[in-house]
Design a protein around this motif. Structure first.
Motif, PDB file in Angstrom:
ATOM      1  N   ARG A  47      37.247  47.027  44.853  1.00  0.00           N
ATOM      2  CA  ARG A  47      36.805  48.175  44.048  1.00  0.00           C
ATOM      3  C   ARG A  47      37.470  48.078  42.670  1.00  0.00           C
ATOM      4  O   ARG A  47      38.683  47.913  42.577  1.00  0.00           O
ATOM      5  N   ARG A  48      36.673  48.212  41.651  1.00  0.00           N
ATOM      6  CA  ARG A  48      37.208  48.159  40.284  1.00  0.00           C
ATOM      7  C   ARG A  48      38.292  49.219  40.101  1.00  0.00           C
ATOM      8  O   ARG A  48      38.183  50.321  40.615  1.00  0.00           O
ATOM      9  N   GLU A  49      39.302  48.849  39.376  1.00  0.00           N
ATOM     10  CA  GLU A  49      40.385  49.766  39.008  1.00  0.00           C
ATOM     11  C   GLU A  49      41.205  50.269  40.196  1.00  0.00           C
ATOM     12  O   GLU A  49      41.989  51.195  40.044  1.00  0.00           O
ATOM     13  N   ALA A  50      41.027  49.705  41.367  1.00  0.00           N
ATOM     14  CA  ALA A  50      41.810  50.140  42.538  1.00  0.00           C
ATOM     15  C   ALA A  50      43.195  49.496  42.507  1.00  0.00           C
ATOM     16  O   ALA A  50      43.357  48.366  42.048  1.00  0.00           O
ATOM     17  N   HIS A  51      44.179  50.233  43.014  1.00  0.00           N
ATOM     18  CA  HIS A  51      45.553  49.736  43.072  1.00  0.00           C
ATOM     19  C   HIS A  51      46.124  49.810  44.479  1.00  0.00           C
ATOM     20  O   HIS A  51      47.322  49.615  44.668  1.00  0.00           O
ATOM     21  N   HIS A 104      40.667  49.243  47.490  1.00  0.00           N
ATOM     22  CA  HIS A 104      40.038  48.067  48.074  1.00  0.00           C
ATOM     23  C   HIS A 104      40.062  48.282  49.587  1.00  0.00           C
ATOM     24  O   HIS A 104      41.022  48.850  50.122  1.00  0.00           O
ATOM     25  N   CYS A 105      39.040  47.825  50.302  1.00  0.00           N
ATOM     26  CA  CYS A 105      38.999  47.966  51.756  1.00  0.00           C
ATOM     27  C   CYS A 105      38.847  46.589  52.405  1.00  0.00           C
ATOM     28  O   CYS A 105      38.013  45.792  51.980  1.00  0.00           O
ATOM     29  N   LEU A 106      39.658  46.352  53.415  1.00  0.00           N
ATOM     30  CA  LEU A 106      39.642  45.096  54.152  1.00  0.00           C
ATOM     31  C   LEU A 106      39.394  45.412  55.619  1.00  0.00           C
ATOM     32  O   LEU A 106      40.087  46.243  56.208  1.00  0.00           O
ATOM     33  N   ILE A 127      45.863  38.744  50.051  1.00  0.00           N
ATOM     34  CA  ILE A 127      44.805  39.535  49.395  1.00  0.00           C
ATOM     35  C   ILE A 127      45.418  40.617  48.511  1.00  0.00           C
ATOM     36  O   ILE A 127      45.000  40.804  47.365  1.00  0.00           O
ATOM     37  N   ALA A 128      46.405  41.322  49.026  1.00  0.00           N
ATOM     38  CA  ALA A 128      47.073  42.370  48.236  1.00  0.00           C
ATOM     39  C   ALA A 128      47.658  41.789  46.959  1.00  0.00           C
ATOM     40  O   ALA A 128      47.522  42.363  45.877  1.00  0.00           O
ATOM     41  N   ASP A 129      48.281  40.639  47.076  1.00  0.00           N
ATOM     42  CA  ASP A 129      48.872  39.981  45.919  1.00  0.00           C
ATOM     43  C   ASP A 129      47.794  39.587  44.904  1.00  0.00           C
ATOM     44  O   ASP A 129      47.918  39.845  43.707  1.00  0.00           O
ATOM     45  N   GLN A 130      46.720  38.979  45.382  1.00  0.00           N
ATOM     46  CA  GLN A 130      45.653  38.539  44.480  1.00  0.00           C
ATOM     47  C   GLN A 130      44.911  39.691  43.819  1.00  0.00           C
ATOM     48  O   GLN A 130      44.404  39.547  42.709  1.00  0.00           O
ATOM     49  N   LEU A 131      44.858  40.825  44.496  1.00  0.00           N
ATOM     50  CA  LEU A 131      44.177  41.990  43.918  1.00  0.00           C
ATOM     51  C   LEU A 131      45.106  42.840  43.053  1.00  0.00           C
ATOM     52  O   LEU A 131      44.680  43.809  42.447  1.00  0.00           O
ATOM     53  N   GLY A 132      46.386  42.486  43.032  1.00  0.00           N
ATOM     54  CA  GLY A 132      47.336  43.250  42.234  1.00  0.00           C
ATOM     55  C   GLY A 132      47.636  44.607  42.807  1.00  0.00           C
ATOM     56  O   GLY A 132      47.885  45.564  42.084  1.00  0.00           O
TER      57      GLY A 132
END
Length: 132
Positions: free
Chosen positions: A49-53, A85-87, A124-129
């Motif tokens: 998701r854009r802009e998600a943290h 973001h959802c996994l 994934i968490a690392d790559q998505l920031g």
């Protein structure tokens, strides 16, 4: 929200990307990642998701095998309801038996599923920031 459960037969239109390189394809679309590690199959859907943290990780419960074939994902259609973001992780043990429907990701004597899943989540968490 209606609880939704689906298996691979309902996900034909979902794009599939390789996770073998252990890198996300930069996209904002929901993607199914089939992944094999030490002879076990780990399937997951990522809905970035854009802009998600934040990252929310969903696991599945019982998968009645008369209705669902692996991989099985629950609540995957809820992704748009969350500002994150959802996994969605399918249970790798479902591939071990055609009748097995519930193992709570317990793994096997020779394979710790949750340890490998945690590695996937962490990467994934690392790559998505994602912020801790």
């Amino acid at each position: 929200m209606k609880a939704t459960k689906t298996s691979i037969t309902s996900l034909n239109d979902l794009p599939r990307k390789s996770w073998e390189a252990h890198a996300l394809v930069r996209t904002n679309e929901r993607v199914l990642y089939p992944h094999t590690h030490d002879g076990e199959r780990y399937d997951f859907i990522l809905s970035p998701r854009r802009e998600a943290h934040r990252l929310i990780v969903f696991f599945s419960g019982d998968a009645r095998r008369d209705k669902f074939q692996p991989p099985v994902f629950q609540r995957w259609s809820w992704a748009d309801k969350f500002p994150a973001h959802c996994l969605y992780m399918s249970d790798p043990a479902l591939y071990r038996s055609e009748t097995l429907g519930l193992t709570w990701y317990a793994g096997a004597a020779e394979q710790d599923y949750l340890k490998h899943i945690w590695g996937i989540v962490d990467r994934i968490a690392d790559q998505l920031g994602v912020v801790e």
